[in-house]
Design a protein around this motif. Sequence first.
Motif, PDB file in Angstrom:
ATOM      1  N   GLY B 230       0.836  -1.211   0.000  1.00  0.00           N
ATOM      2  CA  GLY B 230       0.000   0.000   0.000  1.00  0.00           C
ATOM      3  C   GLY B 230       0.863   1.250   0.000  1.00  0.00           C
ATOM      4  N   LEU B 231       1.919   1.225   0.838  1.00  0.00           N
ATOM      5  CA  LEU B 231       2.816   2.380   0.936  1.00  0.00           C
ATOM      6  C   LEU B 231       3.522   2.621  -0.399  1.00  0.00           C
ATOM      7  CD1 LEU B 231       3.934   4.423   3.040  1.00  0.00           C
ATOM      8  CD2 LEU B 231       5.831   2.844   3.394  1.00  0.00           C
ATOM      9  N   GLN B 232       3.894   1.518  -1.027  1.00  0.00           N
ATOM     10  CA  GLN B 232       4.572   1.626  -2.321  1.00  0.00           C
ATOM     11  C   GLN B 232       3.653   2.266  -3.370  1.00  0.00           C
ATOM     12  OE1 GLN B 232       5.837  -2.230  -3.653  1.00  0.00           O
ATOM     13  NE2 GLN B 232       7.663  -1.427  -4.665  1.00  0.00           N
ATOM     14  N   VAL B 233       2.403   1.784  -3.412  1.00  0.00           N
ATOM     15  CA  VAL B 233       1.441   2.322  -4.377  1.00  0.00           C
ATOM     16  C   VAL B 233       1.153   3.794  -4.059  1.00  0.00           C
ATOM     17  CG1 VAL B 233      -0.935   2.180  -5.223  1.00  0.00           C
ATOM     18  CG2 VAL B 233       0.401   0.095  -4.888  1.00  0.00           C
ATOM     19  N   PHE B 234       1.037   4.086  -2.752  1.00  0.00           N
ATOM     20  CA  PHE B 234       0.808   5.475  -2.359  1.00  0.00           C
ATOM     21  C   PHE B 234       1.907   6.372  -2.922  1.00  0.00           C
ATOM     22  CE2 PHE B 234       2.308   8.814   0.500  1.00  0.00           C
ATOM     23  CZ  PHE B 234       1.232   9.685   0.450  1.00  0.00           C
ATOM     24  N   TRP B 235       3.159   5.934  -2.787  1.00  0.00           N
ATOM     25  CA  TRP B 235       4.275   6.769  -3.253  1.00  0.00           C
ATOM     26  C   TRP B 235       4.295   6.908  -4.768  1.00  0.00           C
ATOM     27  CZ3 TRP B 235       6.185  10.475  -0.846  1.00  0.00           C
ATOM     28  CH2 TRP B 235       6.473  10.423   0.516  1.00  0.00           C
ATOM     29  N   VAL B 236       3.907   5.820  -5.460  1.00  0.00           N
ATOM     30  CA  VAL B 236       3.849   5.913  -6.926  1.00  0.00           C
ATOM     31  C   VAL B 236       2.873   7.019  -7.324  1.00  0.00           C
ATOM     32  CG1 VAL B 236       3.111   4.758  -9.050  1.00  0.00           C
ATOM     33  CG2 VAL B 236       4.523   3.528  -7.395  1.00  0.00           C
ATOM     34  N   LEU B 237       1.682   6.986  -6.702  1.00  0.00           N
ATOM     35  CA  LEU B 237       0.659   7.975  -7.060  1.00  0.00           C
ATOM     36  C   LEU B 237       1.082   9.379  -6.637  1.00  0.00           C
ATOM     37  CD1 LEU B 237      -2.546   5.950  -6.129  1.00  0.00           C
ATOM     38  CD2 LEU B 237      -1.612   6.380  -8.416  1.00  0.00           C
ATOM     39  N   ALA B 238       1.619   9.479  -5.418  1.00  0.00           N
ATOM     40  CA  ALA B 238       2.013  10.799  -4.913  1.00  0.00           C
ATOM     41  C   ALA B 238       3.086  11.415  -5.807  1.00  0.00           C
ATOM     42  CB  ALA B 238       2.524  10.680  -3.481  1.00  0.00           C
ATOM     43  N   LEU B 239       4.068  10.604  -6.208  1.00  0.00           N
ATOM     44  CA  LEU B 239       5.150  11.146  -7.036  1.00  0.00           C
ATOM     45  C   LEU B 239       4.652  11.457  -8.445  1.00  0.00           C
ATOM     46  CD1 LEU B 239       8.093   8.853  -5.919  1.00  0.00           C
ATOM     47  CD2 LEU B 239       7.819  11.282  -5.412  1.00  0.00           C
ATOM     48  N   TRP B 240       3.787  10.604  -8.974  1.00  0.00           N
ATOM     49  CA  TRP B 240       3.268  10.810 -10.329  1.00  0.00           C
ATOM     50  C   TRP B 240       2.515  12.141 -10.391  1.00  0.00           C
ATOM     51  CZ3 TRP B 240       3.827   8.474 -15.012  1.00  0.00           C
ATOM     52  CH2 TRP B 240       2.939   8.866 -16.027  1.00  0.00           C
ATOM     53  N   PHE B 241       1.626  12.357  -9.418  1.00  0.00           N
ATOM     54  CA  PHE B 241       0.827  13.589  -9.469  1.00  0.00           C
ATOM     55  C   PHE B 241       1.626  14.791  -8.971  1.00  0.00           C
ATOM     56  CE2 PHE B 241      -2.411  10.281  -9.784  1.00  0.00           C
ATOM     57  CZ  PHE B 241      -3.044  10.732 -10.940  1.00  0.00           C
ATOM     58  N   GLY B 242       2.552  14.519  -8.054  1.00  0.00           N
ATOM     59  CA  GLY B 242       3.452  15.590  -7.629  1.00  0.00           C
ATOM     60  C   GLY B 242       4.273  16.101  -8.806  1.00  0.00           C
ATOM     61  N   ALA B 243       4.704  15.169  -9.651  1.00  0.00           N
ATOM     62  CA  ALA B 243       5.498  15.535 -10.834  1.00  0.00           C
ATOM     63  C   ALA B 243       4.660  16.411 -11.768  1.00  0.00           C
ATOM     64  CB  ALA B 243       5.978  14.288 -11.561  1.00  0.00           C
ATOM     65  N   ARG B 244       3.378  16.117 -11.849  1.00  0.00           N
ATOM     66  CA  ARG B 244       2.504  16.935 -12.707  1.00  0.00           C
ATOM     67  C   ARG B 244       2.438  18.376 -12.213  1.00  0.00           C
ATOM     68  NH1 ARG B 244       0.073  14.990 -16.641  1.00  0.00           N
ATOM     69  NH2 ARG B 244      -0.359  12.788 -16.893  1.00  0.00           N
ATOM     70  N   LEU B 245       2.329  18.498 -10.876  1.00  0.00           N
ATOM     71  CA  LEU B 245       2.285  19.844 -10.293  1.00  0.00           C
ATOM     72  C   LEU B 245       3.585  20.589 -10.572  1.00  0.00           C
ATOM     73  CD1 LEU B 245       0.603  19.586  -6.786  1.00  0.00           C
ATOM     74  CD2 LEU B 245      -0.205  20.800  -8.823  1.00  0.00           C
ATOM     75  N   LEU B 246       4.679  19.878 -10.338  1.00  0.00           N
ATOM     76  CA  LEU B 246       5.992  20.491 -10.535  1.00  0.00           C
ATOM     77  C   LEU B 246       6.170  20.887 -12.000  1.00  0.00           C
ATOM     78  CD1 LEU B 246       8.600  21.113  -8.972  1.00  0.00           C
ATOM     79  CD2 LEU B 246       9.503  18.947  -9.781  1.00  0.00           C
ATOM     80  N   TRP B 247       5.660  20.071 -12.892  1.00  0.00           N
ATOM     81  CA  TRP B 247       5.771  20.323 -14.328  1.00  0.00           C
ATOM     82  C   TRP B 247       5.133  21.659 -14.696  1.00  0.00           C
ATOM     83  CZ3 TRP B 247       8.280  19.244 -18.489  1.00  0.00           C
ATOM     84  CH2 TRP B 247       7.722  19.445 -19.747  1.00  0.00           C
ATOM     85  N   ARG B 248       3.990  21.957 -14.070  1.00  0.00           N
ATOM     86  CA  ARG B 248       3.327  23.228 -14.365  1.00  0.00           C
ATOM     87  C   ARG B 248       4.238  24.402 -14.010  1.00  0.00           C
ATOM     88  NH1 ARG B 248      -2.696  23.071 -12.111  1.00  0.00           N
ATOM     89  NH2 ARG B 248      -3.281  21.054 -12.967  1.00  0.00           N
ATOM     90  N   GLY B 249       4.879  24.264 -12.851  1.00  0.00           N
ATOM     91  CA  GLY B 249       5.817  25.304 -12.458  1.00  0.00           C
ATOM     92  C   GLY B 249       7.005  25.347 -13.397  1.00  0.00           C
TER      93      GLY B 249
END
Lengths: 330, 259
Positions: B230-249
């Motif tokens: 679960g923790l692993q999947v959580f991090w995959v999703l968090a990093l994937w969507f975090g990367a999207r946010l960072l990309w906008r910046g």
Amino acid sequence: MGLVKAQSLTKVFRRPQKGPGLRGSVKHLFQRRFKDVPAVNGIDVSIEAGEAVAYVGPNGAGKSTTIKLLCGILVPTSGSVEVAGVTPHVDRIANARNIGVLFGQRSQLWWDLPVRESLGLLRDMYDLPKGFYQQRIERLDEVLGIGELMPVLARKLSLGQRMRADLAAALLHQPRIVYLDEPTIGLDIAVKDKVRKFLRELRADGTTLMLTTHDLGDIEDVCERIIIIDEGRKIFDGPLAQMKDSFARTRRMHLHITDGTPMDVIAKHLSTADVSGEGSEVTIAFDRFAHTAGQIIAAVLQVAEVGEFHLDEPAIEDVVRKVYAGELLV
Amino acid sequence: MKPYLSMFLMSARRTFAYRLSALIGWLGGGAILISSLSVWHALLGEGAIAGYDWPMMKAYLVVAWAAGSIGASQGDWRMADRIREGHVATDLTKPVDYQGSRFAEHAGGLATEIPAILIAASAVIAFTGSIPGPANVFLFLLSFACVVPLKFCFTYLTAMLCFWTHNFMGISWAKDAIIWLFSGGLIPLSMLPVWLSVPASLLPFAGITATPAALYLGQATGAEAARLLGLQVFWVLALWFGARLLWRGALRALTVHGG
């Protein structure tokens, strides 16, 4: 209503000021110093559907930056852009479907794969129906001769072949609006001619074309309107013919004098023209709206005997060169 | 999905253009595996360190090596260079999602790696025994599947830093070092001091080595296995969507190099 519209478009880059090497980079992470550099500074442009516009300026004038703003690659610092009803940087993907872009200095082909594969990928990206794709490939083969390039690895292409394949890649989905950034850079004359002919056909098909180039032949062959920018500001925008009339009025007549009449005699006789030269070779520069070439030669023949002569027509090149050099304030 | 599938296949095909380079990469990777096996064999002898005896450590090292190798031949530079050399400009004129495209390419590039890893791992297991039970293998495979997007996210995020720093080498080294230590790639996390191992087990890096290894070795079962996954999947999703946010910046910071 313009198809491509930009109002007070401005893009300011923050250029980092940092020391050399990794150390400089790491230091820069903590001690951030920047300098603001306006690349595009309050540009207003409106381009109608079907127009072919040359976008011209010296290196670093902001041409490519403008194109990138129109593509939605860059986000403007201020001002607005609208291309076919879409704000490019807000809805980049919708905008991407309407446009075709070529950055002449970069290739969008997959380096290690045959050209065919890159075009096939674009077919999938734009979701082109099979029949349409075939038809486009045939058309592009007719005008750009890409058929022979299809099985070749992109990295094995010569520059001219690469440019042809890249043009095909940019235009495969038959975009309404096409931006070409230096489409003939580094090409030999034969390929250049081919590309220009292709661009004229594209214009005849009703495609809206915006061309940045340093090659004035491209402009004269393809465009009817010219926009000149310098240091991020627009300094001229109008029909090419008007620009020539306003700023390229000077024709030059070169004469070979056979009877040894000194230059100042001719100069005195032709008070409204500018006479220069050395020995028997004389050049007369005159305003093509004030005199015809016939009048000039007739006047010279009154005082001197002329062997050979030829005439230089005013070129857009002269104007642009003067603008670049800052000699002409348009 | 079609454009991404198409990119995936193109990228897979591209890796075959560099067959020799891939082969050398495998040989180098194999050398790393063999050397780490011999170092730990010498260290452990007949005993155990922090609960790891030789058969366990052997299995751990194979998992750590496989997790470390996957995506390695892709090279972080490929993504970073797109940004540094300004190819990102061309990429952005296409009607496809940038991050999705890069992931499709990255995943396609694993086409030659996965068979190589499978062969090497099977060889080690075949020669040295110790095959875990089917439940362990199943959990391990689930977890190992998460390693691919996790490593992609780290690479993608570090490559994106090029928008700001324009220097990639240092950042890439730092990233590799952090992942090596905090994932358990260097030594198992349980061998680290507690003040380091506890936070390390919660950070996303653990998902790259420690989690798949724990599942493979059967150190975590039942609820604990579910928590780790679960923790692993959580991090995959968090990093994937975090990367999207960072990309906008990042797009706001984008200066396309070379005009």
